[in-house]
Scaffold this motif. Structure first.
Motif, short mmCIF file in Angstrom:
data_model
loop_
_atom_site.label_atom_id
_atom_site.label_comp_id
_atom_site.label_asym_id
_atom_site.label_seq_id
_atom_site.Cartn_x
_atom_site.Cartn_y
_atom_site.Cartn_z
N ALA A 1 -25.40 -70.51 20.14
CA ALA A 1 -24.32 -70.34 21.11
C ALA A 1 -23.16 -71.28 20.87
N SER A 2 -23.42 -72.50 20.37
CA SER A 2 -22.34 -73.44 20.12
C SER A 2 -21.41 -72.97 19.01
N GLN A 3 -21.90 -72.07 18.15
CA GLN A 3 -21.08 -71.54 17.07
C GLN A 3 -20.42 -70.21 17.42
N LEU A 4 -21.13 -69.38 18.20
CA LEU A 4 -20.64 -68.03 18.43
C LEU A 4 -21.30 -67.43 19.66
N ASP A 5 -20.48 -67.01 20.60
CA ASP A 5 -20.94 -66.30 21.79
C ASP A 5 -20.00 -65.13 22.00
N MET A 6 -20.48 -63.92 21.77
CA MET A 6 -19.62 -62.73 21.82
C MET A 6 -19.90 -61.86 23.03
N ARG A 7 -20.64 -62.37 24.01
CA ARG A 7 -20.89 -61.58 25.21
C ARG A 7 -19.55 -61.21 25.87
N GLY A 8 -19.34 -59.93 26.05
CA GLY A 8 -18.08 -59.45 26.61
C GLY A 8 -17.07 -59.02 25.58
N ASN A 9 -17.30 -59.35 24.29
CA ASN A 9 -16.37 -58.89 23.26
C ASN A 9 -16.40 -57.36 23.16
N VAL B 1 -14.63 -70.25 7.16
CA VAL B 1 -13.57 -70.07 8.15
C VAL B 1 -13.73 -68.66 8.72
N TYR B 2 -13.63 -68.53 10.03
CA TYR B 2 -13.82 -67.21 10.64
C TYR B 2 -13.03 -67.10 11.93
N THR B 3 -12.83 -65.86 12.36
CA THR B 3 -12.15 -65.55 13.62
C THR B 3 -13.15 -64.93 14.59
N ASP B 4 -13.04 -65.30 15.85
CA ASP B 4 -13.74 -64.59 16.92
C ASP B 4 -12.69 -63.89 17.76
N VAL B 5 -12.57 -62.56 17.59
CA VAL B 5 -11.55 -61.77 18.27
C VAL B 5 -12.09 -61.31 19.62
N LYS B 6 -11.34 -61.55 20.67
CA LYS B 6 -11.80 -61.28 22.03
C LYS B 6 -11.19 -60.05 22.68
N ARG B 7 -10.24 -59.41 22.02
CA ARG B 7 -9.63 -58.22 22.61
C ARG B 7 -9.25 -57.24 21.51
N PHE B 8 -9.38 -55.94 21.80
CA PHE B 8 -9.02 -54.91 20.83
C PHE B 8 -7.87 -54.05 21.31
N ASP B 9 -8.05 -53.38 22.45
CA ASP B 9 -7.00 -52.50 22.95
C ASP B 9 -5.88 -53.32 23.59
N GLY B 10 -4.71 -52.68 23.70
CA GLY B 10 -3.57 -53.39 24.27
C GLY B 10 -2.81 -54.16 23.20
N ASN B 11 -1.82 -54.94 23.64
CA ASN B 11 -0.93 -55.64 22.71
C ASN B 11 -1.49 -56.95 22.20
N PHE B 12 -2.48 -57.50 22.88
CA PHE B 12 -2.98 -58.82 22.51
C PHE B 12 -4.28 -58.71 21.70
N LYS B 13 -4.57 -59.77 20.93
CA LYS B 13 -5.82 -59.84 20.19
C LYS B 13 -6.68 -61.03 20.64
N ASP B 14 -6.08 -62.12 21.10
CA ASP B 14 -6.84 -63.31 21.51
C ASP B 14 -7.84 -63.69 20.41
N ALA B 15 -7.30 -64.05 19.26
CA ALA B 15 -8.09 -64.32 18.06
C ALA B 15 -8.17 -65.82 17.83
N HIS B 16 -9.38 -66.37 17.90
CA HIS B 16 -9.58 -67.82 17.79
C HIS B 16 -10.24 -68.14 16.45
N ASN B 17 -9.67 -69.08 15.73
CA ASN B 17 -10.11 -69.41 14.38
C ASN B 17 -10.85 -70.74 14.35
N TYR B 18 -11.94 -70.77 13.56
CA TYR B 18 -12.82 -71.93 13.50
C TYR B 18 -13.23 -72.21 12.05
N ILE B 19 -13.72 -73.43 11.83
CA ILE B 19 -14.30 -73.84 10.55
C ILE B 19 -15.69 -74.41 10.82
N VAL B 20 -16.69 -73.97 10.02
CA VAL B 20 -18.00 -74.60 10.00
C VAL B 20 -18.29 -75.00 8.56
#
Length: 546
Positions: free
Chosen positions: A60-68, A89-108
């Motif tokens: 969970a500390s690395q990735l939680d996609m509940r609701g994605n 390096v990776y992105t966790d994208v939180k939105r698809f439809d609409g104008n926004f993507k809410d894309a958060h980038n991380y490094i492990v």
């Protein structure tokens, strides 16, 4: 005899390949989107044979996609190595439809691919498809595409103005943050939709490859170069290093988004994603797969495919002697171990103990009925990738539902809008019954269809379930425990809709088809279902019906 690489090297849902060589070892990281654990890493020593060795984003500390939403989650990882450390390096994208993507980038990071990877360090949220470049002067540079929400681009219909160029900024590894000015270094070609940046350096030139044209049939790998890392970048003489966009009959379509790699003796290769469409509707039922092309450097200092044009090939020369190892036609799983076999994944949640257990009952995978088969939060679906255009999957389930809200069975699954499921449940007049739940691409409503209505009554005890997919057709089967003959149930269904292009069409979704076991209990009772085995059989090589 020259060894051959046969494409795709990673069949089934394995898109956005980032390749990294360390000594004699090659690694490819691919996107996993809403499937958990995050990021697939395959290993090879000859570029011919590949083996899944790690999914590093596992807690969970690395990735939680509940609701994605569907087709969100982990997009386009970049795997690199420097000074004894692997970087992902990776992105966790939180939105698809609409104008926004809410894309958060991380490094492990990790000292070895198969080690436990670090907790993530947050980088930025300005866009997706990040990569990390280690320059030869010791500096590190972070790249990602910039997303502009002030456009007509939205999920399923990408528009060029939203893909607002490639950003470059220095990464301070000691302080673990971006530092210095951010610069937009590359606007892309007229094809548009520039994303997926990767940098490498050769003979004093910085070479930048990007993905363009969207991840559908106009996809391409675009190449540019500059004497300085922040540009200006000049375009490749042919603009595109790899593309099938003007060659509709090429066997590998949708070619784009990949990364350059050199062998220890300097031979050049480039990965890319691809799709293999089925007629008549050109639907890629295996999703976006990973391929590898042989390249050459010409006297003009530019990279080209060895075949001379931009169109990727099914077979290319391997760098050295190698013998292709055949994949097993039949994969049997009896759930005798306490760990889930590596080919299986689940959806979104970092708390798998809430949805399944291999210890509650020896020799069984127990699924706990949670939310519906269309949930974005906590869905008990454990499945493996479809890797062949034609296959058969079988399972055995023990399940005692007491209400129609309790359901378990076998599914051919893409997302909440595209699936077929043979379902064991309870009916007011039939008692325990088998029925079919089908959602053949109904976006945005996700309305169910019931091809056999209330279904058929079945006896108590274990029930065996099976499905055969032959290209675009799916047929379900069942039999009671101890019976010899399988019985077909329901009509032939459209398996082709369980694809990237099914439903809302190209760019509407871009993951892949899975075959697996599911359970849900919308009463909230958490009723478990016990699965005693899972069998996956390739039928694509002339295999007979079983």
């Amino acid at each position: 005899m020259t060894a051959l690489i046969r494409n795709p090297i990673l069949p089934g849902f394995n898109p956005d390949p980032s390749i990294c060589r360390v000594g004699e070892d090659y690694y490819i990281a691919t996107s996993t989107f809403e499937w958990y654990p995050g990021v697939q890493i395959h290993h090879s020593r000859d570029l011919v044979n590949w083996r899944l060795v790690r999914r590093p984003l596992e807690r969970a500390s690395q990735l939680d996609m509940r609701g994605n939403p569907d087709s969100c989650g982990v997009w386009a990882p970049c795997l690199s190595y420097d000074d004894g450390l692997f970087f992902l390096v990776y992105t966790d994208v939180k939105r698809f439809d609409g104008n926004f993507k809410d894309a958060h980038n991380y490094i492990v990071t990790a000292e070895a691919i198969e080690a436990v990877w670090s907790d993530p360090v947050y980088v930025n949220s300005s866009g997706f498809d990040p990569s990390l470049f280690h320059d030869d002067d010791g500096r590190k540079w972070f790249l990602n595409m910039q997303w502009n929400h002030r456009s007509e681009s939205f999920g399923g219909s990408p528009k060029h103005p939203a893909f607002d160029g490639i950003l470059l900024q220095q990464w301070d590894e000691r302080k673990r943050r971006l530092t210095g000015p951010v610069k937009n270094i590359f606007a892309g070609s007229p094809l548009g939709l520039v994303e997926g940046p990767h940098l490498f350096k050769r003979n004093g030139w910085y070479y930048l490859t990007t993905a363009e044209g969207g991840t559908g049939y106009d996809h391409a790998v675009t190449m540019a170069r500059s004497r300085t890392i922040d540009g200006p970048y000049e375009m490749h003489p042919d603009t595109y290093l790899i593309t099938s966009k003007d060659h509709p009959d090429a066997p590998l379509q949708r070619a784009g988004h990949g990364q350059y790699v050199e062998t220890p003796d300097g031979q050049a290769y480039h990965t890319h994603l691809c799709g293999r469409p089925l007629p008549p509707q050109r639907r890629c039922t295996l999703g976006r797969e990973t391929a590898l092309q042989k390249c050459v450097w010409r006297d003009d200092g530019w990279l080209y495919l060895e075949n001379g044009g931009p169109v990727p090939e099914i077979t290319v020369a391997a760098p050295g002697a190698a013998r292709a190892l055949s994949s097993p036609r039949v994969v049997e799983t009896d759930f005798d171990e306490t760990a889930l076999p590596s080919e299986f994944q689940w959806l979104r949640t970092p708390l798998p103990e809430r949805i399944f257990s291999l210890e509650r009952r020896a020799g069984h995978l127990r699924l706990f009925g949670r939310e519906s088969i269309g949930s974005w939060f906590e869905q008990a679906l454990v499945a493996r990738r479809q890797e062949h255009h034609s296959f058969r999957a079988e399972t055995s389930v023990e399940f005692a539902p007491g209400t129609y809200q309790q359901v378990a069975g076998l599914a051919h699954y893409y997302n909440r809008h595209k699936f077929h499921a043979l379902s064991l449940t309870w009916h007011e007049t039939l008692g325990r019954a088998l029925t079919i739940l089908s959602c053949p691409g109904d976006f945005p409503h996700g309305r169910l269809q019931f091809p056999i209505g209330s279904g058929i009554a079945v006896p108590t005890g274990p029930i065996e379930l099976a499905m055969e997919v032959r290209d675009n057709d799916l047929q379900f089967f069942w039999r009671a425990d101890g019976e010899m003959e399988w019985q077909a149930i329901g009509p032939v269904l459209d398996a082709g809709v369980v694809s990237d292009e099914g439903g809302r069409g190209e760019h509407g979704s871009f993951t892949g088809a899975f075959a697996g076991m599911f359970a849900f209990d919308t009463s909230g009772g958490g009723l478990p279902a016990d699965f005693g085995r899972f069998r996956y059989v390739s039928l694509s090589e002339g295999g007979a019906r079983l």
